[in-house]
Design a protein around this motif. Structure first.
Motif, PDB file in Angstrom:
ATOM      1  N   LEU A  23       0.827  -1.203   0.000  1.00  0.00           N
ATOM      2  CA  LEU A  23       0.000   0.000   0.000  1.00  0.00           C
ATOM      3  C   LEU A  23       0.866   1.259   0.000  1.00  0.00           C
ATOM      4  O   LEU A  23       0.590   2.220  -0.734  1.00  0.00           O
ATOM      5  CB  LEU A  23      -0.934   0.002   1.212  1.00  0.00           C
ATOM      6  CG  LEU A  23      -2.096  -0.987   1.176  1.00  0.00           C
ATOM      7  CD1 LEU A  23      -2.841  -0.981   2.505  1.00  0.00           C
ATOM      8  CD2 LEU A  23      -3.057  -0.669   0.035  1.00  0.00           C
ATOM      9  N   VAL A  24       1.892   1.271   0.824  1.00  0.00           N
ATOM     10  CA  VAL A  24       2.798   2.419   0.876  1.00  0.00           C
ATOM     11  C   VAL A  24       3.457   2.628  -0.486  1.00  0.00           C
ATOM     12  O   VAL A  24       3.587   3.764  -0.970  1.00  0.00           O
ATOM     13  CB  VAL A  24       3.878   2.213   1.965  1.00  0.00           C
ATOM     14  CG1 VAL A  24       4.980   3.259   1.828  1.00  0.00           C
ATOM     15  CG2 VAL A  24       3.248   2.292   3.341  1.00  0.00           C
ATOM     16  N   SER A  25       3.846   1.526  -1.120  1.00  0.00           N
ATOM     17  CA  SER A  25       4.490   1.600  -2.434  1.00  0.00           C
ATOM     18  C   SER A  25       3.548   2.194  -3.484  1.00  0.00           C
ATOM     19  O   SER A  25       3.948   3.048  -4.293  1.00  0.00           O
ATOM     20  CB  SER A  25       4.943   0.205  -2.866  1.00  0.00           C
ATOM     21  OG  SER A  25       5.456   0.217  -4.183  1.00  0.00           O
ATOM     22  N   VAL A  26       2.278   1.767  -3.454  1.00  0.00           N
ATOM     23  CA  VAL A  26       1.295   2.260  -4.428  1.00  0.00           C
ATOM     24  C   VAL A  26       0.979   3.726  -4.178  1.00  0.00           C
ATOM     25  O   VAL A  26       0.956   4.549  -5.107  1.00  0.00           O
ATOM     26  CB  VAL A  26       0.002   1.418  -4.350  1.00  0.00           C
ATOM     27  CG1 VAL A  26      -1.097   2.054  -5.205  1.00  0.00           C
ATOM     28  CG2 VAL A  26       0.276  -0.008  -4.810  1.00  0.00           C
ATOM     29  N   PHE A  27       0.725   4.080  -2.909  1.00  0.00           N
ATOM     30  CA  PHE A  27       0.359   5.460  -2.584  1.00  0.00           C
ATOM     31  C   PHE A  27       1.498   6.426  -2.835  1.00  0.00           C
ATOM     32  O   PHE A  27       1.267   7.596  -3.166  1.00  0.00           O
ATOM     33  CB  PHE A  27      -0.088   5.554  -1.124  1.00  0.00           C
ATOM     34  CG  PHE A  27      -1.391   4.845  -0.849  1.00  0.00           C
ATOM     35  CD1 PHE A  27      -2.349   4.689  -1.844  1.00  0.00           C
ATOM     36  CD2 PHE A  27      -1.661   4.324   0.405  1.00  0.00           C
ATOM     37  CE1 PHE A  27      -3.538   4.030  -1.604  1.00  0.00           C
ATOM     38  CE2 PHE A  27      -2.858   3.666   0.661  1.00  0.00           C
ATOM     39  CZ  PHE A  27      -3.800   3.516  -0.343  1.00  0.00           C
ATOM     40  N   GLU A  32      -1.470  12.066  -4.450  1.00  0.00           N
ATOM     41  CA  GLU A  32      -2.746  12.790  -4.383  1.00  0.00           C
ATOM     42  C   GLU A  32      -3.872  11.910  -3.846  1.00  0.00           C
ATOM     43  O   GLU A  32      -4.991  12.377  -3.604  1.00  0.00           O
ATOM     44  CB  GLU A  32      -3.124  13.315  -5.764  1.00  0.00           C
ATOM     45  CG  GLU A  32      -3.599  12.264  -6.768  1.00  0.00           C
ATOM     46  CD  GLU A  32      -2.477  11.429  -7.386  1.00  0.00           C
ATOM     47  OE1 GLU A  32      -2.769  10.532  -8.186  1.00  0.00           O
ATOM     48  OE2 GLU A  32      -1.300  11.704  -7.052  1.00  0.00           O
ATOM     49  N   THR A  33      -3.580  10.626  -3.625  1.00  0.00           N
ATOM     50  CA  THR A  33      -4.581   9.693  -3.098  1.00  0.00           C
ATOM     51  C   THR A  33      -5.038  10.114  -1.708  1.00  0.00           C
ATOM     52  O   THR A  33      -4.234  10.516  -0.863  1.00  0.00           O
ATOM     53  CB  THR A  33      -4.008   8.263  -3.027  1.00  0.00           C
ATOM     54  OG1 THR A  33      -3.591   7.855  -4.327  1.00  0.00           O
ATOM     55  CG2 THR A  33      -5.046   7.288  -2.489  1.00  0.00           C
ATOM     56  N   ILE A  34      -6.340  10.021  -1.477  1.00  0.00           N
ATOM     57  CA  ILE A  34      -6.900  10.322  -0.149  1.00  0.00           C
ATOM     58  C   ILE A  34      -7.313   9.010   0.504  1.00  0.00           C
ATOM     59  O   ILE A  34      -8.189   8.301   0.018  1.00  0.00           O
ATOM     60  CB  ILE A  34      -8.115  11.267  -0.263  1.00  0.00           C
ATOM     61  CG1 ILE A  34      -7.691  12.604  -0.888  1.00  0.00           C
ATOM     62  CG2 ILE A  34      -8.731  11.507   1.123  1.00  0.00           C
ATOM     63  CD1 ILE A  34      -8.850  13.560  -1.113  1.00  0.00           C
ATOM     64  N   LEU A  35      -6.661   8.688   1.602  1.00  0.00           N
ATOM     65  CA  LEU A  35      -6.950   7.468   2.348  1.00  0.00           C
ATOM     66  C   LEU A  35      -7.765   7.842   3.589  1.00  0.00           C
ATOM     67  O   LEU A  35      -7.329   8.636   4.424  1.00  0.00           O
ATOM     68  CB  LEU A  35      -5.657   6.772   2.770  1.00  0.00           C
ATOM     69  CG  LEU A  35      -5.800   5.557   3.691  1.00  0.00           C
ATOM     70  CD1 LEU A  35      -6.555   4.437   2.994  1.00  0.00           C
ATOM     71  CD2 LEU A  35      -4.428   5.065   4.157  1.00  0.00           C
ATOM     72  N   ILE A  36      -8.959   7.265   3.711  1.00  0.00           N
ATOM     73  CA  ILE A  36      -9.831   7.560   4.854  1.00  0.00           C
ATOM     74  C   ILE A  36      -9.862   6.352   5.783  1.00  0.00           C
ATOM     75  O   ILE A  36     -10.257   5.255   5.380  1.00  0.00           O
ATOM     76  CB  ILE A  36     -11.256   7.910   4.392  1.00  0.00           C
ATOM     77  CG1 ILE A  36     -11.223   9.158   3.490  1.00  0.00           C
ATOM     78  CG2 ILE A  36     -12.166   8.151   5.593  1.00  0.00           C
ATOM     79  CD1 ILE A  36     -12.581   9.523   2.914  1.00  0.00           C
ATOM     80  N   ILE A  59      -2.519  11.443   1.336  1.00  0.00           N
ATOM     81  CA  ILE A  59      -3.327  12.259   2.242  1.00  0.00           C
ATOM     82  C   ILE A  59      -4.190  11.327   3.091  1.00  0.00           C
ATOM     83  O   ILE A  59      -4.999  10.576   2.560  1.00  0.00           O
ATOM     84  CB  ILE A  59      -4.231  13.226   1.443  1.00  0.00           C
ATOM     85  CG1 ILE A  59      -3.369  14.120   0.545  1.00  0.00           C
ATOM     86  CG2 ILE A  59      -5.082  14.073   2.390  1.00  0.00           C
ATOM     87  CD1 ILE A  59      -4.180  14.922  -0.458  1.00  0.00           C
ATOM     88  N   VAL A  60      -4.008  11.386   4.391  1.00  0.00           N
ATOM     89  CA  VAL A  60      -4.723  10.484   5.298  1.00  0.00           C
ATOM     90  C   VAL A  60      -5.695  11.276   6.167  1.00  0.00           C
ATOM     91  O   VAL A  60      -5.325  12.267   6.790  1.00  0.00           O
ATOM     92  CB  VAL A  60      -3.762   9.697   6.203  1.00  0.00           C
ATOM     93  CG1 VAL A  60      -4.543   8.820   7.182  1.00  0.00           C
ATOM     94  CG2 VAL A  60      -2.823   8.845   5.360  1.00  0.00           C
ATOM     95  N   ILE A  61      -6.940  10.840   6.163  1.00  0.00           N
ATOM     96  CA  ILE A  61      -7.956  11.400   7.055  1.00  0.00           C
ATOM     97  C   ILE A  61      -8.352  10.284   8.021  1.00  0.00           C
ATOM     98  O   ILE A  61      -8.865   9.253   7.605  1.00  0.00           O
ATOM     99  CB  ILE A  61      -9.188  11.886   6.265  1.00  0.00           C
ATOM    100  CG1 ILE A  61      -8.789  12.972   5.271  1.00  0.00           C
ATOM    101  CG2 ILE A  61     -10.268  12.409   7.220  1.00  0.00           C
ATOM    102  CD1 ILE A  61      -9.923  13.415   4.363  1.00  0.00           C
TER     103      ILE A  61
END
Length: 218
Positions: A23-27, A32-36, A59-61
């Motif tokens: 996941l870290v590799s993809v993001f 600009e990906t928003i992970l909630i 971007i993590v919410i």
């Protein structure tokens, strides 16, 4: 590599470390990906390093009940966020969220309307409580509304007892310690033995007392 769904992703990356690394590799390639993360209360010293890398890669919410911000070993993680306190949901929004959760967890109650009223009353506009209350009923054939009412009354009773008795237990321990001091000063062997026995008994039983009176909010 593309995945059809989360299950296929899990078959390729079997351990949590493998999943987090991928996941870290993809993001990282798509910052600009928003992970909630709707409930980030499960952050621990063990998974915190991966979560920190996720925060650095996109971007993590993260949603969390304020009480969980005090969990040991997570202070450095939460410093990476900008804190935004959210007011409780209004009745209309709470009802809409509850409907989504009922559908998600496939809940069937013996009295659907009474079930909705009971859960909304207990949650008091908290999205976290709405999810917790509905999730614990998922998988049950039929949810009995009367059981929810009894559960709520039990939790309230324990909260009241904890608040009322906790200071008394501390006061009792202080009085016992004072009694031992006075007994020793007066060379009163009987009082010294009795107060010592009472103090040891209270100390031995204190873990059980804390568990039995543990409040709902802990």
């Amino acid at each position: 590599m593309k995945y059809e769904d989360w299950k296929s992703f899990g078959k390729v990356h079997r351990t949590n470390d493998e999943k987090a690394k991928q996941l870290v590799s993809v993001f990282a390639k798509h910052p600009e990906t928003i992970l909630i993360i709707d409930d980030n209360s499960t952050v621990t010293a063990g998974n915190r390093p991966w979560l920190e890398q996720l925060v650095d890669s996109c971007i993590v919410i993260a949603g969390i009940e304020p009480k969980h911000l005090l969990k040991a070993g997570t202070k450095r993680y939460w410093k990476r966020f900008v804190e935004l306190l959210i007011e409780p949901l209004d009745s209309k929004s709470s009802a809409a969220l509850l409907e989504d959760l009922i559908a998600q967890y496939e809940i069937t109650a013996d009295d659907s309307e009474a079930y909705r009223k009971r859960v909304l009353a207990l949650a008091q506009g908290s999205p976290y409580e709405l999810q917790r209350l509905t999730k614990q009923h998922s998988g049950k054939t039929v949810v009995r509304v009367s059981a929810i009412a009894k559960e709520a009354e039990s939790l309230v009773d324990r909260d009241v007892k904890y608040v009322a008795l906790a200071p008394l237990l501390l006061l009792f321990l202080v009085l016992l310690a004072g009694g031992r001091y006075l007994a020793r000063a007066r060379s009163d062997t009987d009082a010294l033995v009795i107060s010592g026995f009472a103090m040891v008994t209270l100390i031995i039983l204190s873990p059980w007392i804390r568990r039995s009176l543990k409040p709902r909010s802990s």
